[in-house]
Design a protein around this motif. Structure first.
Motif, PDB file in Angstrom:
ATOM      1  N   HIS A  42     -24.644  63.929  59.934  1.00 16.64           N
ATOM      2  CA  HIS A  42     -23.762  64.736  59.131  1.00 16.64           C
ATOM      3  C   HIS A  42     -23.355  66.109  60.212  1.00 16.64           C
ATOM      4  N   SER A  43     -23.527  66.250  61.399  1.00 18.94           N
ATOM      5  CA  SER A  43     -22.915  67.311  62.161  1.00 18.94           C
ATOM      6  C   SER A  43     -21.492  66.737  62.884  1.00 18.94           C
ATOM      7  N   MET A  44     -20.583  66.923  62.479  1.00 24.80           N
ATOM      8  CA  MET A  44     -19.283  66.212  63.021  1.00 24.80           C
ATOM      9  C   MET A  44     -19.121  66.624  64.572  1.00 24.80           C
ATOM     10  N   ASP A  45     -19.526  67.993  64.681  1.00 23.24           N
ATOM     11  CA  ASP A  45     -19.338  68.468  65.961  1.00 23.24           C
ATOM     12  C   ASP A  45     -20.183  67.752  66.980  1.00 23.24           C
ATOM     13  N   MET A  46     -21.248  67.569  66.807  1.00 23.25           N
ATOM     14  CA  MET A  46     -22.139  66.959  67.317  1.00 23.25           C
ATOM     15  C   MET A  46     -21.869  65.184  67.799  1.00 23.25           C
ATOM     16  N   ARG A  47     -21.403  64.704  66.571  1.00 19.71           N
ATOM     17  CA  ARG A  47     -20.903  63.400  66.764  1.00 19.71           C
ATOM     18  C   ARG A  47     -19.671  63.082  67.662  1.00 19.71           C
ATOM     19  N   TRP A  48     -18.779  64.073  67.417  1.00 19.58           N
ATOM     20  CA  TRP A  48     -17.768  64.094  68.227  1.00 19.58           C
ATOM     21  C   TRP A  48     -17.983  64.185  69.698  1.00 19.58           C
TER      22      TRP A  48
ATOM     23  N   GLY B  14     -14.776  59.089  61.956  1.00 14.32           N
ATOM     24  CA  GLY B  14     -14.358  59.755  60.676  1.00 14.32           C
ATOM     25  C   GLY B  14     -15.499  60.472  60.166  1.00 14.32           C
ATOM     26  N   ALA B  15     -15.036  61.844  59.335  1.00 12.83           N
ATOM     27  CA  ALA B  15     -16.078  62.693  59.128  1.00 12.83           C
ATOM     28  C   ALA B  15     -17.230  62.175  58.208  1.00 12.83           C
ATOM     29  N   ASN B  16     -18.240  62.388  58.453  1.00 15.89           N
ATOM     30  CA  ASN B  16     -19.412  62.079  57.523  1.00 15.89           C
ATOM     31  C   ASN B  16     -19.617  60.739  57.102  1.00 15.89           C
ATOM     32  N   LEU B  17     -19.241  59.692  57.831  1.00  9.24           N
ATOM     33  CA  LEU B  17     -19.399  58.428  57.468  1.00  9.24           C
ATOM     34  C   LEU B  17     -20.628  57.898  57.843  1.00  9.24           C
ATOM     35  N   SER B  18     -21.638  58.352  57.070  1.00  8.47           N
ATOM     36  CA  SER B  18     -23.164  58.137  57.582  1.00  8.47           C
ATOM     37  C   SER B  18     -23.906  57.864  56.281  1.00  8.47           C
ATOM     38  N   LEU B  19     -24.898  56.966  56.432  1.00  7.86           N
ATOM     39  CA  LEU B  19     -25.927  56.808  55.107  1.00  7.86           C
ATOM     40  C   LEU B  19     -27.150  57.458  55.331  1.00  7.86           C
TER      41      LEU B  19
ATOM     42  N   ALA C 276     -28.866  66.318  54.775  1.00 10.87           N
ATOM     43  CA  ALA C 276     -29.497  67.525  55.719  1.00 10.87           C
ATOM     44  C   ALA C 276     -29.672  67.200  57.000  1.00 10.87           C
ATOM     45  N   ASN C 277     -29.245  65.967  57.383  1.00  8.11           N
ATOM     46  CA  ASN C 277     -29.365  65.809  58.920  1.00  8.11           C
ATOM     47  C   ASN C 277     -28.106  66.203  59.808  1.00  8.11           C
ATOM     48  N   THR C 278     -28.437  67.390  60.215  1.00 14.37           N
ATOM     49  CA  THR C 278     -27.330  68.092  60.863  1.00 14.37           C
ATOM     50  C   THR C 278     -27.697  68.788  62.240  1.00 14.37           C
ATOM     51  N   GLY C 279     -28.929  68.012  62.897  1.00 13.54           N
ATOM     52  CA  GLY C 279     -29.335  68.266  64.231  1.00 13.54           C
ATOM     53  C   GLY C 279     -30.208  69.572  64.280  1.00 13.54           C
ATOM     54  N   ASP C 280     -30.379  70.298  63.219  1.00 11.81           N
ATOM     55  CA  ASP C 280     -31.164  71.411  63.354  1.00 11.81           C
ATOM     56  C   ASP C 280     -32.332  71.296  64.481  1.00 11.81           C
ATOM     57  N   GLY C 281     -33.173  70.373  64.548  1.00  9.86           N
ATOM     58  CA  GLY C 281     -34.207  70.225  65.444  1.00  9.86           C
ATOM     59  C   GLY C 281     -33.966  70.239  66.649  1.00  9.86           C
ATOM     60  N   ILE C 282     -32.918  69.245  67.125  1.00 11.46           N
ATOM     61  CA  ILE C 282     -32.281  69.066  68.620  1.00 11.46           C
ATOM     62  C   ILE C 282     -31.731  70.484  69.137  1.00 11.46           C
ATOM     63  N   ARG C 283     -30.998  70.939  68.167  1.00 10.11           N
ATOM     64  CA  ARG C 283     -30.364  72.464  68.741  1.00 10.11           C
ATOM     65  C   ARG C 283     -31.500  73.374  69.006  1.00 10.11           C
ATOM     66  N   ALA C 284     -32.538  73.453  68.222  1.00  8.56           N
ATOM     67  CA  ALA C 284     -33.618  74.210  68.309  1.00  8.56           C
ATOM     68  C   ALA C 284     -34.315  74.122  69.809  1.00  8.56           C
TER      69      ALA C 284
END
Length: 356
Positions: free
Chosen positions: A268-274, A282-287, A291-299
């Motif tokens: 649900h981080s469209m910036d990362m998905r794009w 399309g925005a947030n077409l995910s099951l 809360a999955n927005t890539g926080d751990g990856i960015r950290a």
């Protein structure tokens, strides 16, 4: 800024709960933090299928798998996309992992026979498969904490705790009634009958997450929900903890033996998905869990961690939604006998059984 400490900090309460249970069994103090208001993450929203080669579940079912076959298969499908020692380590320790979950949780596992490996044609592949699942789990064992469990992906008014192995026969009930009808009857009886006895059964990933959550509660491992990761705390080249937001304030958590990042992906981080997948998404077409927005990856990236395979995902075909509607995800429907899928012009455009 408030301070606290633990031997191990686990960020994410899906599969991260398994890491927490393993550490607790080794005598370490553990703290689990979770960004969402519920426990379970995308694990609780998944099908709950576990690829467990060689291990005790397959051995007890007489599957006849060997470490050599499993390693050969992983060498073929993983190839050079990841270091070989990772797949070797997985095969070597999978039995210990299963045994640990059996000791620390009420979960019971079974072999989902005929859930084929995804590439059975590759060396070491198996058409009967190595996938395992947990039996439907009574979430009432969580007591007052049951409402803190991440809801399943498909909530229904009449409870029918359906495993992946059940789903096949339910879909084929018209073709194979001798299998489909008893399966339906068994699960409806378990779901509805369970309610009459005060039991609430969940299957798939929600059942798996519930079982691990029960183990975490039994072990007395604290879980902080509504707690987001800001950044990792470092001392030179060593990660010594993390800074999180909990209860509306920043909290510094010292982790004496390390931090496990189990925060899931960036669904649900469209910036990362794009950036990493496709600009046409399309925005947030995910099951996946919201809360999955890539926080751990960015950290991790902020500290110079390497990334790879960011274009990969667990893709599902879906029927494009009408304006204002969610996409209709196709599970087994696309390859059922007699299934035909057409485009907006009414033309068949693919072999339905090959759509993955």
């Amino acid at each position: 800024m408030a301070d606290t400490s633990a031997d191990l900090l686990v960020v994410g309460s899906g599969t991260g709960m398994a890491a927490a249970l393993a550490a607790h069994e080794l005598g370490l103090s553990v703290l689990v933090v979770e960004k969402a208001s519920h426990v379970g993450g995308s694990t609780a929203r998944s099908g709950g299928a576990l690829w467990l080669p060689v291990g005790p579940v397959l051995a007890e079912a007489g599957a006849g798998d060997t470490q050599e076959h499993a390693t050969t298969y992983l060498d073929a499908v993983v190839a050079d996309s990841a270091p070989r020692q990772r797949s070797t380590g997985f095969v070597t320790h999978v039995s210990a992992m299963v045994d640990m979950l059996r000791r620390t949780t009420p979960l019971r596992f079974f072999w989902a026979r005929d859930y084929s490996d995804y590439h059975p044609e590759e060396p070491g592949g198996s058409a009967t498969g190595r996938t395992c699942e947990c039996h439907p789990f009574d979430t009432s064992l969580l007591g007052a904490y049951r409402t803190r469990l991440e809801p399943g992906l498909m909530e229904v008014s009449v409870p029918v705790p359906t495993t992946g192995a059940d789903y096949r026969w339910m879909n084929l009930v018209a073709r194979v009634p001798r299998k489909g009808i008893p399966t339906f009857a068994k699960r409806i009886g378990q779901g509805v009958g369970g309610l009459m006895l005060g039991r609430r059964y969940a299957a798939g990933g929600q059942g798996l997450a519930a079982g691990m959550f029960a183990g975490v509660l039994r072990a007395g491992i604290p879980v902080w929900t509504d707690t987001s990761l800001l950044r990792l705390d470092v001392d030179g080249h060593r990660v010594r903890g993390a800074i999180v937001v909990h209860g509306g304030r920043e909290v510094s958590i010292t982790a004496r033996h390390g931090v496990v990042l189990a925060t899931g992906g960036f669904d649900h981080s469209m910036d990362m998905r794009w950036k990493f997948q496709s600009e046409s998404l399309g925005a947030n077409l995910s099951l996946g869990a919201a809360a999955n927005t890539g926080d751990g990856i960015r950290a991790g990236q902020e500290l110079g961690a390497g990334i790879d395979l960011m274009d990969q995902a667990w893709w599902f075909p879906a029927v494009a939604p009408l304006p204002g509607e969610a996409p209709a995800v196709m599970l087994a429907e696309r390859s059922l006998p007699g299934s035909l899928i057409v485009n907006q012009h009414g033309s068949r455009f693919a072999n339905e059984s090959s759509i993955t």
